[in-house]
Design a protein around this motif. Structure first.
Motif, short mmCIF file in Angstrom:
data_model
loop_
_atom_site.label_atom_id
_atom_site.label_comp_id
_atom_site.label_asym_id
_atom_site.label_seq_id
_atom_site.Cartn_x
_atom_site.Cartn_y
_atom_site.Cartn_z
N ILE A 178 0.87 -1.18 0.00
CA ILE A 178 0.00 0.00 0.00
C ILE A 178 0.90 1.22 0.00
CG2 ILE A 178 -1.76 1.29 1.27
CD1 ILE A 178 -2.68 -1.38 2.48
N LEU A 179 0.68 2.13 -0.94
CA LEU A 179 1.41 3.40 -0.98
C LEU A 179 0.62 4.44 -0.20
CD1 LEU A 179 2.68 3.87 -4.66
CD2 LEU A 179 4.01 3.26 -2.64
N HIS A 180 1.29 5.14 0.70
CA HIS A 180 0.62 6.10 1.58
C HIS A 180 1.07 7.51 1.24
CE1 HIS A 180 -0.27 7.44 6.03
NE2 HIS A 180 -1.09 7.97 5.14
N TRP A 181 0.11 8.34 0.88
CA TRP A 181 0.36 9.76 0.65
C TRP A 181 -0.24 10.54 1.81
CZ3 TRP A 181 -1.33 12.84 -4.35
CH2 TRP A 181 -0.83 14.15 -4.28
N LEU A 182 0.62 10.94 2.74
CA LEU A 182 0.20 11.69 3.92
C LEU A 182 0.45 13.17 3.67
CD1 LEU A 182 -0.83 11.20 6.90
CD2 LEU A 182 1.55 11.45 7.59
N GLY A 183 -0.61 13.96 3.71
CA GLY A 183 -0.48 15.37 3.39
C GLY A 183 0.11 16.20 4.53
N PRO A 184 0.52 17.44 4.22
CA PRO A 184 1.16 18.29 5.23
C PRO A 184 0.24 18.70 6.36
CG PRO A 184 0.82 19.50 3.18
CD PRO A 184 0.52 18.06 2.89
N VAL A 185 -1.08 18.57 6.19
CA VAL A 185 -1.98 18.88 7.31
C VAL A 185 -1.74 17.91 8.46
CG1 VAL A 185 -3.90 17.46 6.45
CG2 VAL A 185 -4.37 19.42 7.92
N PHE A 186 -1.30 16.67 8.13
CA PHE A 186 -0.97 15.69 9.15
C PHE A 186 0.48 15.81 9.61
CE2 PHE A 186 -4.69 13.70 7.27
CZ PHE A 186 -5.32 13.12 8.36
N ASP A 187 1.36 16.23 8.70
CA ASP A 187 2.78 16.36 9.02
C ASP A 187 3.36 17.47 8.16
OD1 ASP A 187 5.49 16.16 9.46
OD2 ASP A 187 5.55 13.98 9.33
N PRO A 188 3.57 18.65 8.74
CA PRO A 188 4.08 19.79 7.95
C PRO A 188 5.40 19.50 7.24
CG PRO A 188 3.29 20.54 10.08
CD PRO A 188 3.28 19.04 10.13
N ALA A 189 6.19 18.54 7.75
CA ALA A 189 7.47 18.22 7.13
C ALA A 189 7.31 17.54 5.77
CB ALA A 189 8.29 17.32 8.05
N LEU A 190 6.08 17.18 5.41
CA LEU A 190 5.83 16.49 4.15
C LEU A 190 5.31 17.44 3.07
CD1 LEU A 190 4.25 13.21 5.56
CD2 LEU A 190 6.62 13.60 4.84
N GLU A 191 5.43 18.72 3.29
CA GLU A 191 5.02 19.69 2.27
C GLU A 191 5.80 19.44 0.97
OE1 GLU A 191 2.86 22.62 0.66
OE2 GLU A 191 2.72 22.27 2.82
N GLY A 192 5.09 19.45 -0.15
CA GLY A 192 5.73 19.27 -1.45
C GLY A 192 6.08 17.84 -1.79
N TYR A 193 5.42 16.88 -1.12
CA TYR A 193 5.73 15.49 -1.41
C TYR A 193 5.38 15.13 -2.84
CZ TYR A 193 7.30 11.02 0.41
OH TYR A 193 8.05 9.90 0.66
N TRP A 194 6.08 14.18 -3.39
CA TRP A 194 6.04 13.78 -4.79
C TRP A 194 6.63 14.84 -5.71
CZ3 TRP A 194 5.78 8.88 -4.68
CH2 TRP A 194 4.98 8.23 -3.71
N GLY A 195 7.35 15.78 -5.13
CA GLY A 195 8.16 16.68 -5.93
C GLY A 195 7.53 18.00 -6.29
#
Length: 383
Positions: A181-198
């Motif tokens: 399972i691929l998990h895309w966790l957005g920055p609302v849950f973790d601000p450090a993930l802003e701009g994920y997938w480039g």
């Protein structure tokens, strides 16, 4: 008795506790949807630790809660952000959690999928990040669990564009022994993930995400989307390759997404199904029997509670989840690893109790009432 609960303005309001809980019965896994509850960990309240210490876990209570979820037919999503990964639970603790929970799942016949991340490192080269993922993937596969490839803070900090995500995820998917399972966790849950997938442009990020999925047929069981954007999730699930599931991680819009429409539906992998487990199970069984009206009657009223638990800053939703587990009698205390029980205010917790009580979530309403009364007294709220 009447409880007097504080609101956000410091005023007390009267609440008459419920006396009759809902009484959903345990059952087998579902036929119409695949449903995971992301489960919390129970801290050891007697451990002499500080907020910076490695997590001290009460393993008996933690595993007992997973048996509770399995007994209602739910799968367990283990060592995810609900289990305080990166917020009190480090990789060493997560690895132990994965091994113990996977063994318990095998013993009772429960379904389990476990988070694979890179939280043993904070930064590094793409090769180092891939190696960290590979280490965790090996632990999950050796334990006999399905892997959930979680978003990586280290990759978000290191990657310079979409091609870096392709370089990391491609080899991981090729070497996985079973569909993940691929998990895309957005920055609302973790601000450090802003701009994920480039990209911070979600349309561009979605394109890269789908490119990863499409490039590895047979390697992706499904994708978990945690962006709190129902329209975007629906659009994405309609673009998934045939046979790839969409697992909603949207704790604001889950009833409509699970119910679906004429073009499809979402399965579920949700933190809010930790406190809602038995009720959620009963609702999904209504879909199994072709009764979407009953499904909505059961699950729609829970959204107000979920929106409260996941209100900004959303990453602190774990506090409300553990609080409700304490009130429901699944653990003997309201203590969290990393001291996170202090992350929400008394008015927030009081409202969570009020809403959960109104839904009949507590197996023993009297116990929940007494525990809520004790908490209020600790804050100086006399009854």
């Amino acid at each position: 008795m009447t409880l007097h609960l504080p609101d956000e303005h410091g005023r007390l309001r009267a609440h008459e506790p419920t006396t009759e809980p809902l009484a959903p019965t345990p059952g087998t896994p579902f036929t119409s949807r695949t449903v995971f509850a992301a489960a919390h960990v129970v801290a050891d309240p007697y451990a002499d630790v500080s907020p910076d210490s490695p997590a001290a876990v009460d393993w008996d209570a933690t595993l007992a809660f997973r048996r509770h979820l399995w007994s209602h037919g739910l799968g367990v999503a283990e060592a995810m952000d609900t289990a305080q990964r990166g917020m009190g639970l480090d990789w060493a603790g997560a690895a132990e959690l994965i091994r113990r929970s996977a063994a318990e799942a095998k013993a009772v016949g429960g379904r389990i999928a476990c988070g694979v991340g890179t939280d043993q490192i904070t930064a590094g080269s793409l090769a180092g990040i891939r190696a960290a993922y590979e280490e965790q993937l090996a632990v999950v596969e050796e334990a006999g669990a399905q892997a959930i490839l979680m978003a990586s803070r280290a990759l978000a900090a290191t990657a310079r564009g979409p091609e870096d995500y392709l370089e990391v995820y491609g080899p991981l998917l090729r070497q996985a022994s079973a569909p993940v399972i691929l998990h895309w966790l957005g920055p609302v849950f973790d601000p450090a993930l802003e701009g994920y997938w480039g990209s911070t442009d979600l349309d561009a990020a979605t394109g890269t995400f789908l490119q990863v999925v499409a490039a590895h047929p047979g390697k992706v069981d499904g994708v978990k989307i945690s962006l709190l954007d129902a329209r975007r999730e629906i659009d994405l699930r309609r673009r998934l390759p045939q046979g790839v599931r969409c697992y909603t991680g949207d704790d604001f819009h889950y009833p409509e997404l699970i119910a679906g429409d004429e073009k499809g539906f979402s399965h579920a992998l949700l933190g809010v199904f930790d406190p809602l487990g038995p009720l959620a199970a009963e609702a999904v069984r209504a879909l199994d029997t072709g009764d979407p009206t009953r499904f909505g009657e059961l699950l729609d009223p829970t959204v107000e509670l979920s929106r409260l638990l996941f209100q900004a800053p959303t990453r602190y939703y774990k506090t409300g989840v553990v609080f409700l587990a304490w009130l429901a009698g699944h653990q003997a205390h309201f203590t969290m690893v990393g001291g996170l029980q202090s992350a929400r205010s008394l008015p927030h917790l009081a409202r969570a109790y009020e809403l959960a009580d109104g839904l009949g979530l507590f197996p023993d309403p009297r116990l929940a009432e007494e525990r809520m009364k004790n908490l209020l007294s600790l804050y100086g709220v006399d009854q």
